[in-house]
Scaffold this motif. Structure first.
Motif, PDB file in Angstrom:
ATOM      1  N   MET A   1       0.840  -1.204   0.000  1.00  0.00           N
ATOM      2  CA  MET A   1       0.000   0.000   0.000  1.00  0.00           C
ATOM      3  C   MET A   1       0.867   1.243   0.000  1.00  0.00           C
ATOM      4  N   GLY A   2       0.411   2.228  -0.672  1.00  0.00           N
ATOM      5  CA  GLY A   2       1.163   3.472  -0.673  1.00  0.00           C
ATOM      6  C   GLY A   2       0.458   4.553  -1.453  1.00  0.00           C
ATOM      7  N   LEU A   3       0.850   5.764  -1.139  1.00  0.00           N
ATOM      8  CA  LEU A   3       0.280   6.896  -1.857  1.00  0.00           C
ATOM      9  C   LEU A   3       0.970   7.033  -3.203  1.00  0.00           C
ATOM     10  N   LEU A   4       0.192   7.367  -4.208  1.00  0.00           N
ATOM     11  CA  LEU A   4       0.726   7.556  -5.554  1.00  0.00           C
ATOM     12  C   LEU A   4       0.791   9.044  -5.847  1.00  0.00           C
ATOM     13  N   LYS A   5       1.667   9.409  -6.758  1.00  0.00           N
ATOM     14  CA  LYS A   5       1.780  10.808  -7.151  1.00  0.00           C
ATOM     15  C   LYS A   5       0.655  11.109  -8.139  1.00  0.00           C
ATOM     16  N   ILE A   6      -0.105  12.146  -7.856  1.00  0.00           N
ATOM     17  CA  ILE A   6      -1.168  12.551  -8.776  1.00  0.00           C
ATOM     18  C   ILE A   6      -0.562  13.487  -9.822  1.00  0.00           C
ATOM     19  N   LEU A   7      -0.648  13.069 -11.061  1.00  0.00           N
ATOM     20  CA  LEU A   7      -0.083  13.878 -12.151  1.00  0.00           C
ATOM     21  C   LEU A   7      -0.979  15.069 -12.418  1.00  0.00           C
ATOM     22  N   THR A   8      -0.345  16.173 -12.778  1.00  0.00           N
ATOM     23  CA  THR A   8      -1.127  17.366 -13.080  1.00  0.00           C
ATOM     24  C   THR A   8      -0.889  17.802 -14.527  1.00  0.00           C
ATOM     25  N   TYR A   9      -1.838  18.559 -15.036  1.00  0.00           N
ATOM     26  CA  TYR A   9      -1.748  19.131 -16.364  1.00  0.00           C
ATOM     27  C   TYR A   9      -0.463  19.944 -16.465  1.00  0.00           C
ATOM     28  N   PRO A  10       0.332  19.870 -17.543  1.00  0.00           N
ATOM     29  CA  PRO A  10       0.061  19.204 -18.834  1.00  0.00           C
ATOM     30  C   PRO A  10       0.682  17.822 -18.989  1.00  0.00           C
ATOM     31  N   ASP A  11       0.689  16.997 -17.983  1.00  0.00           N
ATOM     32  CA  ASP A  11       1.256  15.660 -18.142  1.00  0.00           C
ATOM     33  C   ASP A  11       0.522  14.903 -19.272  1.00  0.00           C
ATOM     34  N   PRO A  12       1.278  14.312 -20.205  1.00  0.00           N
ATOM     35  CA  PRO A  12       0.647  13.635 -21.355  1.00  0.00           C
ATOM     36  C   PRO A  12      -0.248  12.443 -20.980  1.00  0.00           C
ATOM     37  N   ALA A  13      -0.031  11.848 -19.807  1.00  0.00           N
ATOM     38  CA  ALA A  13      -0.883  10.717 -19.393  1.00  0.00           C
ATOM     39  C   ALA A  13      -2.350  11.137 -19.291  1.00  0.00           C
ATOM     40  N   LEU A  14      -2.576  12.423 -19.025  1.00  0.00           N
ATOM     41  CA  LEU A  14      -3.951  12.928 -18.893  1.00  0.00           C
ATOM     42  C   LEU A  14      -4.664  13.007 -20.241  1.00  0.00           C
ATOM     43  N   ARG A  15      -3.879  12.929 -21.307  1.00  0.00           N
ATOM     44  CA  ARG A  15      -4.440  13.000 -22.661  1.00  0.00           C
ATOM     45  C   ARG A  15      -4.482  11.646 -23.348  1.00  0.00           C
ATOM     46  N   ALA A  16      -4.006  10.619 -22.660  1.00  0.00           N
ATOM     47  CA  ALA A  16      -3.943   9.288 -23.268  1.00  0.00           C
ATOM     48  C   ALA A  16      -5.261   8.543 -23.074  1.00  0.00           C
ATOM     49  N   LYS A  17      -5.549   7.656 -24.011  1.00  0.00           N
ATOM     50  CA  LYS A  17      -6.726   6.794 -23.858  1.00  0.00           C
ATOM     51  C   LYS A  17      -6.295   5.544 -23.120  1.00  0.00           C
ATOM     52  N   ALA A  18      -6.923   5.278 -21.995  1.00  0.00           N
ATOM     53  CA  ALA A  18      -6.556   4.092 -21.214  1.00  0.00           C
ATOM     54  C   ALA A  18      -7.037   2.832 -21.922  1.00  0.00           C
ATOM     55  N   LYS A  19      -6.297   1.751 -21.704  1.00  0.00           N
ATOM     56  CA  LYS A  19      -6.606   0.478 -22.387  1.00  0.00           C
ATOM     57  C   LYS A  19      -7.527  -0.399 -21.549  1.00  0.00           C
ATOM     58  N   GLU A  20      -8.334  -1.172 -22.286  1.00  0.00           N
ATOM     59  CA  GLU A  20      -9.226  -2.105 -21.623  1.00  0.00           C
ATOM     60  C   GLU A  20      -8.404  -3.160 -20.878  1.00  0.00           C
ATOM     61  N   ILE A  21      -8.875  -3.530 -19.711  1.00  0.00           N
ATOM     62  CA  ILE A  21      -8.158  -4.501 -18.876  1.00  0.00           C
ATOM     63  C   ILE A  21      -8.683  -5.908 -19.155  1.00  0.00           C
TER      64      ILE A  21
END
Ligand code: NI
Length: 169
Positions: A1-21
């Protein structure tokens, strides 16, 4: 368990389409647990995997700190909106867009299907803040953020400010 870093704009991950699991394993469940902890610590009412730099379709939501709901913690894998009704406008913020709020038009009620933490098919019937949060987080998984909903002037003001901040880091 652990805290994750929340990415902020303009990080490109925020513009990516997540993949189906396709595989629900211990590693994914650890991610879900860490996302949950991170959401509560922020504090926020929802978090999508893109926001922590993981491009898989998973989100967590708990609106109970802001509005009473029949659902407590909601974990959704591969969520999709299967029906939507009505429209409602409300001000939204986002953990990935600090200091930014904008009035967004959303469906008033939604029915969302997906898989839970164990991979079981579930359906969530939502209205009020929960319906808004579901649409907001599902948008994240499609690479959409609430910045897109702002007026051009407001958007460019925030973009400039975020760019300046990211250059200063
Ligand atoms: Ni957000």
């Amino acid at each position: 368990m652990g805290l994750l870093k929340i990415l902020t704009y303009p990080d490109p991950a925020l513009r990516a389409k997540a993949k189906e699991i396709t595989d629900i394993d211990g590693a994914l469940q650890r991610l879900i647990d860490d996302m949950t902890e991170t959401m509560y610590a922020a504090p926020g009412v929802g978090l999508a995997a893109n926001q922590v730099g993981d491009l898989r379709q998973v989100l967590v939501i708990d609106v109970n700190t802001r509005e009473q709901s029949k659902y407590s913690l909601i974990v959704l894998i591969n969520p999709r909106i299967v029906s939507a009704q009505g429209t409602v406008e409300g001000e939204e913020g986002c953990l990935s867009l600090p200091g930014f709020n904008v009035v967004v038009e959303r469906a008033e009620q939604v029915f969302v299907k997906g898989l839970d933490r164990e991979g079981k098919e579930i359906g969530i019937e939502a209205a009020g803040l929960l319906a808004v949060a579901l649409q907001h987080e599902i948008d994240h998984l499609r690479g959409r953020i609430i910045l897109d909903k702002a007026s051009p002037v407001k958007r460019s003001f925030y973009k400039k400010r975020a760019l300046k901040k990211s250059l200063a880091e």
